[in-house]
Scaffold this motif. Sequence first.
Motif, PDB file in Angstrom:
ATOM      1  N   GLY A 111      -6.952   1.411   1.082  1.00  0.00           N
ATOM      2  CA  GLY A 111      -7.113   2.858   1.157  1.00  0.00           C
ATOM      3  C   GLY A 111      -8.564   3.286   1.031  1.00  0.00           C
ATOM      4  O   GLY A 111      -9.029   4.169   1.763  1.00  0.00           O
ATOM      5  N   THR A 112      -9.288   2.658   0.103  1.00  0.00           N
ATOM      6  CA  THR A 112     -10.704   2.983  -0.080  1.00  0.00           C
ATOM      7  C   THR A 112     -11.517   2.612   1.156  1.00  0.00           C
ATOM      8  O   THR A 112     -12.379   3.375   1.604  1.00  0.00           O
ATOM      9  CB  THR A 112     -11.260   2.256  -1.318  1.00  0.00           C
ATOM     10  N   SER A 146       2.249  -9.825  -9.637  1.00  0.00           N
ATOM     11  CA  SER A 146       2.403  -9.450  -8.232  1.00  0.00           C
ATOM     12  C   SER A 146       2.176  -7.957  -8.033  1.00  0.00           C
ATOM     13  O   SER A 146       1.481  -7.538  -7.098  1.00  0.00           O
ATOM     14  CB  SER A 146       3.802  -9.836  -7.747  1.00  0.00           C
ATOM     15  N   LEU A 147       2.743  -7.150  -8.924  1.00  0.00           N
ATOM     16  CA  LEU A 147       2.574  -5.701  -8.814  1.00  0.00           C
ATOM     17  C   LEU A 147       1.108  -5.311  -8.950  1.00  0.00           C
ATOM     18  O   LEU A 147       0.597  -4.488  -8.183  1.00  0.00           O
ATOM     19  CB  LEU A 147       3.416  -4.998  -9.882  1.00  0.00           C
ATOM     20  N   GLY A 148       0.421  -5.895  -9.925  1.00  0.00           N
ATOM     21  CA  GLY A 148      -0.989  -5.588 -10.118  1.00  0.00           C
ATOM     22  C   GLY A 148      -1.832  -5.975  -8.917  1.00  0.00           C
ATOM     23  O   GLY A 148      -2.703  -5.209  -8.480  1.00  0.00           O
ATOM     24  N   VAL A 149      -1.573  -7.160  -8.369  1.00  0.00           N
ATOM     25  CA  VAL A 149      -2.333  -7.625  -7.201  1.00  0.00           C
ATOM     26  C   VAL A 149      -2.068  -6.730  -6.001  1.00  0.00           C
ATOM     27  O   VAL A 149      -2.993  -6.347  -5.269  1.00  0.00           O
ATOM     28  CB  VAL A 149      -1.967  -9.093  -6.881  1.00  0.00           C
ATOM     29  N   ARG A 150      -0.799  -6.369  -5.795  1.00  0.00           N
ATOM     30  CA  ARG A 150      -0.448  -5.535  -4.643  1.00  0.00           C
ATOM     31  C   ARG A 150      -1.059  -4.144  -4.747  1.00  0.00           C
ATOM     32  O   ARG A 150      -1.554  -3.598  -3.763  1.00  0.00           O
ATOM     33  CB  ARG A 150       1.076  -5.452  -4.512  1.00  0.00           C
ATOM     34  N   LEU A 151      -1.031  -3.572  -5.942  1.00  0.00           N
ATOM     35  CA  LEU A 151      -1.638  -2.254  -6.121  1.00  0.00           C
ATOM     36  C   LEU A 151      -3.147  -2.309  -5.896  1.00  0.00           C
ATOM     37  O   LEU A 151      -3.729  -1.396  -5.291  1.00  0.00           O
ATOM     38  CB  LEU A 151      -1.332  -1.721  -7.523  1.00  0.00           C
ATOM     39  N   PHE A 152      -3.773  -3.379  -6.371  1.00  0.00           N
ATOM     40  CA  PHE A 152      -5.216  -3.531  -6.188  1.00  0.00           C
ATOM     41  C   PHE A 152      -5.566  -3.663  -4.708  1.00  0.00           C
ATOM     42  O   PHE A 152      -6.495  -3.010  -4.213  1.00  0.00           O
ATOM     43  CB  PHE A 152      -5.711  -4.755  -6.964  1.00  0.00           C
ATOM     44  N   LEU A 153      -4.813  -4.494  -3.983  1.00  0.00           N
ATOM     45  CA  LEU A 153      -5.077  -4.679  -2.555  1.00  0.00           C
ATOM     46  C   LEU A 153      -4.820  -3.392  -1.769  1.00  0.00           C
ATOM     47  O   LEU A 153      -5.565  -3.058  -0.841  1.00  0.00           O
ATOM     48  CB  LEU A 153      -4.213  -5.815  -2.009  1.00  0.00           C
ATOM     49  N   ALA A 154      -3.758  -2.662  -2.149  1.00  0.00           N
ATOM     50  CA  ALA A 154      -3.475  -1.393  -1.475  1.00  0.00           C
ATOM     51  C   ALA A 154      -4.595  -0.389  -1.724  1.00  0.00           C
ATOM     52  O   ALA A 154      -4.993   0.360  -0.819  1.00  0.00           O
ATOM     53  CB  ALA A 154      -2.141  -0.832  -1.955  1.00  0.00           C
ATOM     54  N   LEU A 155      -5.122  -0.384  -2.956  1.00  0.00           N
ATOM     55  CA  LEU A 155      -6.237   0.508  -3.276  1.00  0.00           C
ATOM     56  C   LEU A 155      -7.478   0.138  -2.471  1.00  0.00           C
ATOM     57  O   LEU A 155      -8.191   1.019  -1.972  1.00  0.00           O
ATOM     58  CB  LEU A 155      -6.535   0.444  -4.775  1.00  0.00           C
ATOM     59  N   ILE A 156      -7.726  -1.150  -2.316  1.00  0.00           N
ATOM     60  CA  ILE A 156      -8.869  -1.610  -1.524  1.00  0.00           C
ATOM     61  C   ILE A 156      -8.720  -1.153  -0.073  1.00  0.00           C
ATOM     62  O   ILE A 156      -9.678  -0.665   0.546  1.00  0.00           O
ATOM     63  CB  ILE A 156      -8.998  -3.141  -1.593  1.00  0.00           C
ATOM     64  N   ALA A 216      -6.171   4.451  10.488  1.00  0.00           N
ATOM     65  CA  ALA A 216      -4.907   4.880   9.886  1.00  0.00           C
ATOM     66  C   ALA A 216      -4.006   3.686   9.597  1.00  0.00           C
ATOM     67  O   ALA A 216      -3.301   3.661   8.577  1.00  0.00           O
ATOM     68  CB  ALA A 216      -4.201   5.873  10.807  1.00  0.00           C
ATOM     69  N   HIS A 217      -4.026   2.700  10.465  1.00  0.00           N
ATOM     70  CA  HIS A 217      -3.228   1.501  10.218  1.00  0.00           C
ATOM     71  C   HIS A 217      -3.766   0.721   9.021  1.00  0.00           C
ATOM     72  O   HIS A 217      -2.993   0.143   8.252  1.00  0.00           O
ATOM     73  CB  HIS A 217      -3.207   0.615  11.465  1.00  0.00           C
ATOM     74  N   ILE A 218      -5.085   0.721   8.870  1.00  0.00           N
ATOM     75  CA  ILE A 218      -5.676   0.036   7.716  1.00  0.00           C
ATOM     76  C   ILE A 218      -5.356   0.780   6.423  1.00  0.00           C
ATOM     77  O   ILE A 218      -5.064   0.168   5.391  1.00  0.00           O
ATOM     78  CB  ILE A 218      -7.201  -0.091   7.897  1.00  0.00           C
ATOM     79  N   GLY A 219      -5.399   2.105   6.476  1.00  0.00           N
ATOM     80  CA  GLY A 219      -5.222   2.895   5.264  1.00  0.00           C
ATOM     81  C   GLY A 219      -3.793   3.249   4.929  1.00  0.00           C
ATOM     82  O   GLY A 219      -3.495   3.573   3.774  1.00  0.00           O
ATOM     83  N   LEU A 220      -2.879   3.194   5.913  1.00  0.00           N
ATOM     84  CA  LEU A 220      -1.494   3.590   5.669  1.00  0.00           C
ATOM     85  C   LEU A 220      -0.510   2.444   5.892  1.00  0.00           C
ATOM     86  O   LEU A 220       0.294   2.125   5.014  1.00  0.00           O
ATOM     87  CB  LEU A 220      -1.125   4.774   6.573  1.00  0.00           C
ATOM     88  N   TRP A 221      -0.579   1.838   7.072  1.00  0.00           N
ATOM     89  CA  TRP A 221       0.389   0.789   7.391  1.00  0.00           C
ATOM     90  C   TRP A 221       0.142  -0.473   6.577  1.00  0.00           C
ATOM     91  O   TRP A 221       1.078  -1.052   6.005  1.00  0.00           O
ATOM     92  CB  TRP A 221       0.328   0.466   8.885  1.00  0.00           C
ATOM     93  N   LEU A 222      -1.117  -0.907   6.493  1.00  0.00           N
ATOM     94  CA  LEU A 222      -1.429  -2.145   5.777  1.00  0.00           C
ATOM     95  C   LEU A 222      -1.085  -2.064   4.290  1.00  0.00           C
ATOM     96  O   LEU A 222      -0.474  -3.000   3.748  1.00  0.00           O
ATOM     97  CB  LEU A 222      -2.900  -2.506   5.982  1.00  0.00           C
ATOM     98  N   PRO A 223      -1.426  -0.969   3.573  1.00  0.00           N
ATOM     99  CA  PRO A 223      -0.988  -0.879   2.173  1.00  0.00           C
ATOM    100  C   PRO A 223       0.529  -0.921   2.015  1.00  0.00           C
ATOM    101  O   PRO A 223       1.038  -1.495   1.048  1.00  0.00           O
ATOM    102  CB  PRO A 223      -1.558   0.471   1.715  1.00  0.00           C
ATOM    103  N   ALA A 224       1.260  -0.303   2.963  1.00  0.00           N
ATOM    104  CA  ALA A 224       2.723  -0.344   2.884  1.00  0.00           C
ATOM    105  C   ALA A 224       3.233  -1.773   3.008  1.00  0.00           C
ATOM    106  O   ALA A 224       4.167  -2.185   2.303  1.00  0.00           O
ATOM    107  CB  ALA A 224       3.325   0.540   3.977  1.00  0.00           C
TER     108      ALA A 224
END
Length: 203
Positions: A176-177, A164-174, A139-147
């Motif tokens: 979550g996946t 920056s926005l594109g990189v952050r969204l990509f990393l957050a998606l990674i 949960a920390h990997i999928g919720l806290w870390l993307p935040a």
Amino acid sequence: MLWWLFLFFWLQSSTLIFAADPLGDNFTTAFRPRLQSMLWLLLGFALMLWLFMVLTGWSESNLQLTGYLYSKAPAWLRPTGGSLVYSNILGHVLLDIAVFFLPGILLPLIAAKVLYAEPQRALRILVNWKYWLTLFVIAHIGLWLPAVVLEWRFGNTARMQAISLGVRLFLALICGTAAWMMTAGLLGYLLRGSDTGGEARTA
């Protein structure tokens, strides 16, 4: 819209099925569309979403209840901040239940239906402390870390902000996946009954 829903539930149900028996030879079989498994996943996710909305709604509108509790509480249990302190505590508790405990309880039950596993295995998972500890880390990997990643910013120019926005969204998606893949692997491992030599039926 229907095509995207079909694709989503096909991928998620197939991921759960493959996670129960993650061998290369089973990849094609696992990703064969199974309408019954997809339907169980759809119903489970719909129930989870509805309960999540109910709990988050309660967490945001509990002033009347907490005001009543505050008025009935003994003086030594009344914080100096008033009933708002009770409201904040109850809101956090309900949010934790909605975000962590609700999925933690429902996911093994949903996965058991998707995998045609015995319901008793799902119930055994719910009393397994290793499951909850592992799920807490996931949960920390999928919720806290993307935040945290989404809050991270670099660059001052408009172009750098866009990058920056594109990189952050990509990393957050990674993140979550990866969290979902680990959750599927955890559920598949526990539901296939490796400790008893049993196998969840995936065919």
